[in-house]
Write a protein that holds these residues in place. Structure first.
Motif, PDB file in Angstrom:
ATOM      1  N   LEU A  28     -10.976  11.165  -0.182  1.00 21.63           N
ATOM      2  CA  LEU A  28      -9.827  12.093  -0.076  1.00 21.63           C
ATOM      3  C   LEU A  28     -10.196  13.152   0.959  1.00 21.63           C
ATOM      4  O   LEU A  28     -10.955  13.925   0.446  1.00 21.63           O
ATOM      5  CB  LEU A  28      -9.166  12.401  -1.264  1.00 21.63           C
ATOM      6  CG  LEU A  28      -8.131  13.471  -1.023  1.00 21.63           C
ATOM      7  CD1 LEU A  28      -6.877  13.085  -0.152  1.00 21.63           C
ATOM      8  CD2 LEU A  28      -7.563  13.858  -2.255  1.00 21.63           C
ATOM      9  N   VAL A  29      -9.788  12.985   2.182  1.00 17.60           N
ATOM     10  CA  VAL A  29     -10.129  14.180   3.154  1.00 17.60           C
ATOM     11  C   VAL A  29      -8.651  15.075   3.034  1.00 17.60           C
ATOM     12  O   VAL A  29      -7.552  14.611   3.459  1.00 17.60           O
ATOM     13  CB  VAL A  29     -10.352  13.782   4.405  1.00 17.60           C
ATOM     14  CG1 VAL A  29     -10.482  14.925   5.589  1.00 17.60           C
ATOM     15  CG2 VAL A  29     -11.424  12.865   4.568  1.00 17.60           C
ATOM     16  N   ALA A  30      -8.894  16.335   2.378  1.00 19.06           N
ATOM     17  CA  ALA A  30      -7.674  17.229   2.330  1.00 19.06           C
ATOM     18  C   ALA A  30      -7.660  17.954   3.553  1.00 19.06           C
ATOM     19  O   ALA A  30      -8.597  18.670   4.260  1.00 19.06           O
ATOM     20  CB  ALA A  30      -8.010  18.139   1.463  1.00 19.06           C
ATOM     21  N   VAL A  31      -6.596  17.914   4.252  1.00 24.14           N
ATOM     22  CA  VAL A  31      -6.370  18.425   5.761  1.00 24.14           C
ATOM     23  C   VAL A  31      -5.905  19.686   5.692  1.00 24.14           C
ATOM     24  O   VAL A  31      -4.676  19.988   5.454  1.00 24.14           O
ATOM     25  CB  VAL A  31      -5.648  17.368   6.427  1.00 24.14           C
ATOM     26  CG1 VAL A  31      -5.562  17.874   7.971  1.00 24.14           C
ATOM     27  CG2 VAL A  31      -6.127  15.980   6.617  1.00 24.14           C
ATOM     28  N   ARG A  40     -17.936  -0.729   8.354  1.00 26.50           N
ATOM     29  CA  ARG A  40     -17.285  -0.561   7.052  1.00 26.50           C
ATOM     30  C   ARG A  40     -16.268   0.535   6.771  1.00 26.50           C
ATOM     31  O   ARG A  40     -15.255   0.259   5.979  1.00 26.50           O
ATOM     32  CB  ARG A  40     -18.355  -0.199   6.055  1.00 26.50           C
ATOM     33  CG  ARG A  40     -18.533  -0.559   4.667  1.00 26.50           C
ATOM     34  CD  ARG A  40     -19.439   0.384   3.975  1.00 26.50           C
ATOM     35  NE  ARG A  40     -19.512   1.695   4.295  1.00 26.50           N
ATOM     36  CZ  ARG A  40     -18.366   2.614   3.791  1.00 26.50           C
ATOM     37  NH1 ARG A  40     -17.764   2.149   2.769  1.00 26.50           N
ATOM     38  NH2 ARG A  40     -18.377   3.888   4.016  1.00 26.50           N
ATOM     39  N   ALA A  41     -16.419   1.364   7.481  1.00 26.25           N
ATOM     40  CA  ALA A  41     -15.537   2.710   7.088  1.00 26.25           C
ATOM     41  C   ALA A  41     -14.162   2.560   8.021  1.00 26.25           C
ATOM     42  O   ALA A  41     -14.063   2.293   9.226  1.00 26.25           O
ATOM     43  CB  ALA A  41     -16.034   3.770   7.401  1.00 26.25           C
ATOM     44  N   LEU A  42     -13.043   3.032   7.138  1.00 22.90           N
ATOM     45  CA  LEU A  42     -11.665   3.042   7.684  1.00 22.90           C
ATOM     46  C   LEU A  42     -10.873   4.226   7.313  1.00 22.90           C
ATOM     47  O   LEU A  42     -10.606   4.450   6.297  1.00 22.90           O
ATOM     48  CB  LEU A  42     -10.831   1.811   7.273  1.00 22.90           C
ATOM     49  CG  LEU A  42     -11.401   0.240   7.994  1.00 22.90           C
ATOM     50  CD1 LEU A  42     -10.475  -0.798   7.069  1.00 22.90           C
ATOM     51  CD2 LEU A  42     -10.899   0.095   9.293  1.00 22.90           C
ATOM     52  N   SER A  43     -10.904   5.290   8.464  1.00 21.58           N
ATOM     53  CA  SER A  43     -10.053   6.334   8.464  1.00 21.58           C
ATOM     54  C   SER A  43      -8.460   6.141   8.663  1.00 21.58           C
ATOM     55  O   SER A  43      -8.374   6.169   9.878  1.00 21.58           O
ATOM     56  CB  SER A  43     -10.646   7.462   9.022  1.00 21.58           C
ATOM     57  OG  SER A  43      -9.857   8.582   8.720  1.00 21.58           O
ATOM     58  N   GLU A  72      -0.258   2.954   1.105  1.00 22.09           N
ATOM     59  CA  GLU A  72      -0.178   1.693   1.939  1.00 22.09           C
ATOM     60  C   GLU A  72      -1.504   1.599   2.483  1.00 22.09           C
ATOM     61  O   GLU A  72      -2.000   0.326   2.680  1.00 22.09           O
ATOM     62  CB  GLU A  72       0.865   1.691   2.913  1.00 22.09           C
ATOM     63  CG  GLU A  72       1.070   0.586   3.866  1.00 22.09           C
ATOM     64  CD  GLU A  72       1.722  -0.577   2.928  1.00 22.09           C
ATOM     65  OE1 GLU A  72       2.516  -0.315   2.149  1.00 22.09           O
ATOM     66  OE2 GLU A  72       1.343  -1.902   3.294  1.00 22.09           O
ATOM     67  N   ALA A  73      -2.102   2.589   3.118  1.00 22.70           N
ATOM     68  CA  ALA A  73      -3.551   2.398   3.996  1.00 22.70           C
ATOM     69  C   ALA A  73      -4.511   1.905   2.916  1.00 22.70           C
ATOM     70  O   ALA A  73      -5.535   1.188   3.204  1.00 22.70           O
ATOM     71  CB  ALA A  73      -3.814   3.757   4.448  1.00 22.70           C
ATOM     72  N   VAL A  74      -4.590   2.482   1.505  1.00 24.91           N
ATOM     73  CA  VAL A  74      -5.330   2.116   0.698  1.00 24.91           C
ATOM     74  C   VAL A  74      -5.319   0.647   0.159  1.00 24.91           C
ATOM     75  O   VAL A  74      -6.182  -0.156   0.225  1.00 24.91           O
ATOM     76  CB  VAL A  74      -5.411   2.976  -0.779  1.00 24.91           C
ATOM     77  CG1 VAL A  74      -6.290   2.539  -1.773  1.00 24.91           C
ATOM     78  CG2 VAL A  74      -5.605   4.418  -0.310  1.00 24.91           C
ATOM     79  N   ARG A  75      -4.155   0.137   0.184  1.00 21.10           N
ATOM     80  CA  ARG A  75      -3.903  -1.231  -0.263  1.00 21.10           C
ATOM     81  C   ARG A  75      -4.217  -2.206   0.951  1.00 21.10           C
ATOM     82  O   ARG A  75      -4.838  -3.278   0.921  1.00 21.10           O
ATOM     83  CB  ARG A  75      -2.531  -1.558  -0.529  1.00 21.10           C
ATOM     84  CG  ARG A  75      -2.205  -1.191  -1.811  1.00 21.10           C
ATOM     85  CD  ARG A  75      -0.607  -1.609  -2.163  1.00 21.10           C
ATOM     86  NE  ARG A  75       0.444  -0.838  -1.684  1.00 21.10           N
ATOM     87  CZ  ARG A  75       1.067   0.257  -1.923  1.00 21.10           C
ATOM     88  NH1 ARG A  75       0.767   0.580  -3.097  1.00 21.10           N
ATOM     89  NH2 ARG A  75       1.788   0.660  -1.158  1.00 21.10           N
ATOM     90  N   ARG A  76      -4.235  -1.487   2.411  1.00 13.87           N
ATOM     91  CA  ARG A  76      -4.772  -2.212   3.463  1.00 13.87           C
ATOM     92  C   ARG A  76      -6.272  -2.070   3.853  1.00 13.87           C
ATOM     93  O   ARG A  76      -6.796  -2.393   4.766  1.00 13.87           O
ATOM     94  CB  ARG A  76      -3.825  -1.803   4.746  1.00 13.87           C
ATOM     95  CG  ARG A  76      -2.482  -2.036   4.399  1.00 13.87           C
ATOM     96  CD  ARG A  76      -1.851  -3.251   4.973  1.00 13.87           C
ATOM     97  NE  ARG A  76      -0.663  -3.655   4.564  1.00 13.87           N
ATOM     98  CZ  ARG A  76       0.067  -4.492   4.820  1.00 13.87           C
ATOM     99  NH1 ARG A  76      -0.349  -5.702   5.460  1.00 13.87           N
ATOM    100  NH2 ARG A  76       1.287  -4.583   4.152  1.00 13.87           N
ATOM    101  N   CYS A 104     -10.983   6.061   3.657  1.00 14.12           N
ATOM    102  CA  CYS A 104     -10.826   7.494   3.802  1.00 14.12           C
ATOM    103  C   CYS A 104      -9.273   7.612   4.004  1.00 14.12           C
ATOM    104  O   CYS A 104      -8.759   7.105   5.123  1.00 14.12           O
ATOM    105  CB  CYS A 104     -11.756   7.835   5.075  1.00 14.12           C
ATOM    106  SG  CYS A 104     -11.861   9.641   5.397  1.00 14.12           S
ATOM    107  N   VAL A 105      -8.668   8.662   3.472  1.00 18.27           N
ATOM    108  CA  VAL A 105      -7.410   8.841   3.860  1.00 18.27           C
ATOM    109  C   VAL A 105      -7.310  10.470   3.942  1.00 18.27           C
ATOM    110  O   VAL A 105      -7.993  11.186   3.396  1.00 18.27           O
ATOM    111  CB  VAL A 105      -6.422   8.481   2.655  1.00 18.27           C
ATOM    112  CG1 VAL A 105      -6.131   7.232   2.490  1.00 18.27           C
ATOM    113  CG2 VAL A 105      -6.855   9.280   1.113  1.00 18.27           C
TER     114      VAL A 105
END
Ligand SMILES: *Cc1c(COP(=O)(O)O)cnc(C)c1O
Length: 224
Positions: A34-37, A192-195, A204-208, A212-213
């Motif tokens: 979790l990246v807190a923006v 490997r990494a998908l932000s 939805e992004a996590v399920r896909r 990193c969100v």
């Protein structure tokens, strides 16, 4: 209740939802960062997030990030700062000095500039290539058809440590389509990494497959 209490509750809720979405598809919650923006958020909310144990933050402007984080870095040794906005070449020096991860590599000049500055300072920061999955002319990011060549340039010519891909889907389109495209592009490149995923669509992004969100308003509330 003070103005900062919601930040703690929000972080707990976002973490719970990430964990549930990860579980839905047989992944572990610890596979998703979790990246807190924190861009454009008031000081007291940043402090509340730190007090809640949050250590990973995202910023989209180098100067603003410097103001907010340079002093705090001395106090919070385990901070991890991600640059998630477009990088101008005249800000590369400051960016390499401040950030731990660069998520927005999107142009030849930026890749070259980062490589030179990292060599000069012996800082080898993990980088993501930003992909303009919606092919929006006004938006930053490499177009999908140019990605393989750009990756080769960043990796082979510049020697950048490209760990993954980042995208910001068009606001008026189904984000899942873009998340799937980004995952497929990363798979082709062996990354490997998908932000991917923001306040409105991080589950939805996590399920896909997001690793990193980037959640701003969902953690801090509306930006001032
Ligand atoms: C601002 C921003 C976010 C966070 O957006 P929210 O909708 O507030 O979660 C995520 N990614 C990037 C690149 C941003 O600029």
């Amino acid at each position: 209740m003070s103005d900062t209490d919601p930040v703690l509750a929000n972080i707990e809720e976002v973490r719970t939802r990430i964990a549930a979405a990860a579980r839905d598809c047989g992944r572990g919650a610890d596979e998703v960062k979790l990246v807190a923006v924190s861009k454009m958020q008031p000081e007291e909310k940043i402090e509340a997030a730190l007090a809640a144990g949050q250590r990973v933050f995202g910023e989209n402007r180098v100067q603003e990030a410097k103001m907010r984080w340079r002093e705090r870095r001395l106090r919070w040794r385990d901070l991890e700062l991600h640059l998630i906005g477009p990088l101008q070449t005249n800000k590369i020096r400051d960016a390499v000095a401040l950030f731990d991860v660069i998520q927005s590599v999107d142009r030849v000049e930026v890749a070259q500039g980062l490589a030179a500055e990292m060599a000069r300072t012996r800082r080898d920061l993990p980088c993501y290539i930003q992909v303009n999955t919606g092919e929006e002319p006004q938006k930053a990011g490499v177009w999908p058809e140019d990605l393989v060549d750009f990756y080769d340039f960043c990796h082979d010519e510049c020697g950048l440590d490209i760990v993954g891909l980042m995208c910001i889907p068009p606001v008026d389109e189904e984000p899942a389509v873009h998340f799937d495209l980004l995952r497929e592009l990363a798979r082709l490149l062996g990354l490997r990494a998908l932000s991917m995923g923001m306040s409105g669509d991080y589950e939805e992004a996590v399920r896909r497959g997001a690793t990193c969100v980037r959640v701003g308003t969902g953690v801090f509330g509306a930006r001032g």
